[in-house]
Write a protein that holds these residues in place. Structure first.
Motif, mmCIF file in Angstrom:
data_model
loop_
_atom_site.group_PDB
_atom_site.id
_atom_site.type_symbol
_atom_site.label_atom_id
_atom_site.label_comp_id
_atom_site.label_asym_id
_atom_site.label_seq_id
_atom_site.Cartn_x
_atom_site.Cartn_y
_atom_site.Cartn_z
ATOM 1 N N ILE A 1 0.846 -1.201 0.000
ATOM 2 C CA ILE A 1 0.000 0.000 0.000
ATOM 3 C C ILE A 1 0.875 1.243 0.000
ATOM 4 C CG2 ILE A 1 -1.644 1.349 1.369
ATOM 5 C CD1 ILE A 1 -2.667 -1.475 2.386
ATOM 6 N N TRP A 2 1.850 1.255 0.855
ATOM 7 C CA TRP A 2 2.708 2.427 1.003
ATOM 8 C C TRP A 2 3.497 2.723 -0.272
ATOM 9 C CZ3 TRP A 2 1.845 5.712 4.613
ATOM 10 C CH2 TRP A 2 2.788 6.685 4.919
ATOM 11 N N ASN A 3 3.962 1.678 -0.948
ATOM 12 C CA ASN A 3 4.820 1.852 -2.119
ATOM 13 C C ASN A 3 4.080 1.893 -3.456
ATOM 14 O OD1 ASN A 3 7.268 1.907 -0.613
ATOM 15 N ND2 ASN A 3 7.149 -0.309 -0.419
ATOM 16 N N GLN A 4 2.939 1.237 -3.546
ATOM 17 C CA GLN A 4 2.252 1.119 -4.832
ATOM 18 C C GLN A 4 0.971 1.951 -4.936
ATOM 19 O OE1 GLN A 4 3.647 -0.532 -7.390
ATOM 20 N NE2 GLN A 4 5.352 -0.906 -6.001
ATOM 21 N N PHE B 1 -0.182 4.863 -2.568
ATOM 22 C CA PHE B 1 -0.005 5.683 -1.385
ATOM 23 C C PHE B 1 -1.341 6.273 -0.954
ATOM 24 C CE2 PHE B 1 1.232 9.684 0.696
ATOM 25 C CZ PHE B 1 2.050 9.167 1.679
ATOM 26 N N CYS B 2 -1.806 5.868 0.216
ATOM 27 C CA CYS B 2 -3.046 6.407 0.751
ATOM 28 C C CYS B 2 -3.010 6.299 2.277
ATOM 29 C CB CYS B 2 -4.260 5.676 0.185
ATOM 30 S SG CYS B 2 -4.498 3.996 0.781
ATOM 31 N N PRO B 3 -3.862 7.060 2.957
ATOM 32 C CA PRO B 3 -3.921 6.926 4.407
ATOM 33 C C PRO B 3 -4.240 5.489 4.818
ATOM 34 C CG PRO B 3 -5.061 8.903 3.724
ATOM 35 C CD PRO B 3 -4.731 8.120 2.474
ATOM 36 N N ILE C 1 -0.914 7.683 8.967
ATOM 37 C CA ILE C 1 -1.079 6.359 9.565
ATOM 38 C C ILE C 1 -1.625 6.513 10.973
ATOM 39 C CG2 ILE C 1 0.064 4.254 10.345
ATOM 40 C CD1 ILE C 1 2.043 4.555 8.134
ATOM 41 N N LYS C 2 -2.711 5.816 11.240
ATOM 42 C CA LYS C 2 -3.314 5.776 12.567
ATOM 43 C C LYS C 2 -3.301 4.328 13.035
ATOM 44 C CE LYS C 2 -4.859 10.084 12.255
ATOM 45 N NZ LYS C 2 -4.307 11.171 12.985
ATOM 46 N N SER C 3 -3.060 4.129 14.315
ATOM 47 C CA SER C 3 -3.075 2.783 14.889
ATOM 48 C C SER C 3 -4.155 2.712 15.956
ATOM 49 C CB SER C 3 -1.729 2.451 15.529
ATOM 50 O OG SER C 3 -0.737 2.403 14.555
ATOM 51 N N ILE C 4 -4.991 1.697 15.859
ATOM 52 C CA ILE C 4 -6.075 1.515 16.811
ATOM 53 C C ILE C 4 -6.120 0.046 17.196
ATOM 54 C CG2 ILE C 4 -8.563 1.671 17.181
ATOM 55 C CD1 ILE C 4 -8.520 3.896 14.995
ATOM 56 N N HIS D 1 -6.784 14.638 4.466
ATOM 57 C CA HIS D 1 -5.615 14.164 3.726
ATOM 58 C C HIS D 1 -6.031 13.510 2.407
ATOM 59 C CE1 HIS D 1 -2.923 15.115 6.997
ATOM 60 N NE2 HIS D 1 -3.721 14.471 7.834
ATOM 61 N N VAL D 2 -7.145 12.794 2.437
ATOM 62 C CA VAL D 2 -7.663 12.167 1.221
ATOM 63 C C VAL D 2 -7.980 13.256 0.189
ATOM 64 C CG1 VAL D 2 -9.609 10.896 0.233
ATOM 65 C CG2 VAL D 2 -8.541 10.100 2.361
#
Length: 137
Positions: free
Chosen positions: A73-76, A78-80, A101-104, A124-125
């Protein structure tokens, strides 16, 4: 409309979050496993991905499949990204803290936290979509 992808090997664990999102007419979601994720991400371009790093239940470490999907996801595409996992101590310091990046941690009180994270990431979107449109012109 905000397009959300949930990548989860145990869809029943995200049912409370999905029930909250179903009431939001401006959010469209899709649930898939790790096997389908990369192909669907490239073809459908989600706005935000909610990703479980664990494949096959709780373990002491993130599963390779979860980390591989995060990196894809991060490399191909890129989205929140919202890391939504049963364990709160598995996150990679290289990816946090980061504004996209949010962690829950999954649990009884987590569905409203996911909804808040989605609202926080919405700006951000919009900026990413605007930048992509500008580049394409």
């Amino acid at each position: 409309m905000l397009k959300l992808f949930f990548i989860e090997d145990q869809p029943d664990t995200i049912e409370p979050v999905l029930n909250l999102i179903k009431n939001k007419s401006d959010m469209q979601f899709y649930v898939m496993g790790f096997a389908d994720a990369e192909c669907r991400i490239l073809s459908d371009h989600p706005d935000i991905v909610i990703l479980d790093l664990l494949d096959g239940g709780s373990s002491a470490e993130p599963e390779e499949e979860g980390l591989k999907t995060r990196d894809f996801i991060w490399n191909q595409h890129f989205c929140p990204l919202i890391i939504y996992s049963a364990r709160n101590d598995i996150f990679d310091e290289a990816f946090q803290p980061h504004p996209l990046i949010k962690s829950i941690q999954k649990g009884a009180g987590s569905p409203p936290l996911v909804l808040k994270a989605l609202q926080d990431l919405r700006q951000h979107v919009a900026m990413l979509n605007e930048a992509e449109e500008h580049v394409r012109k």
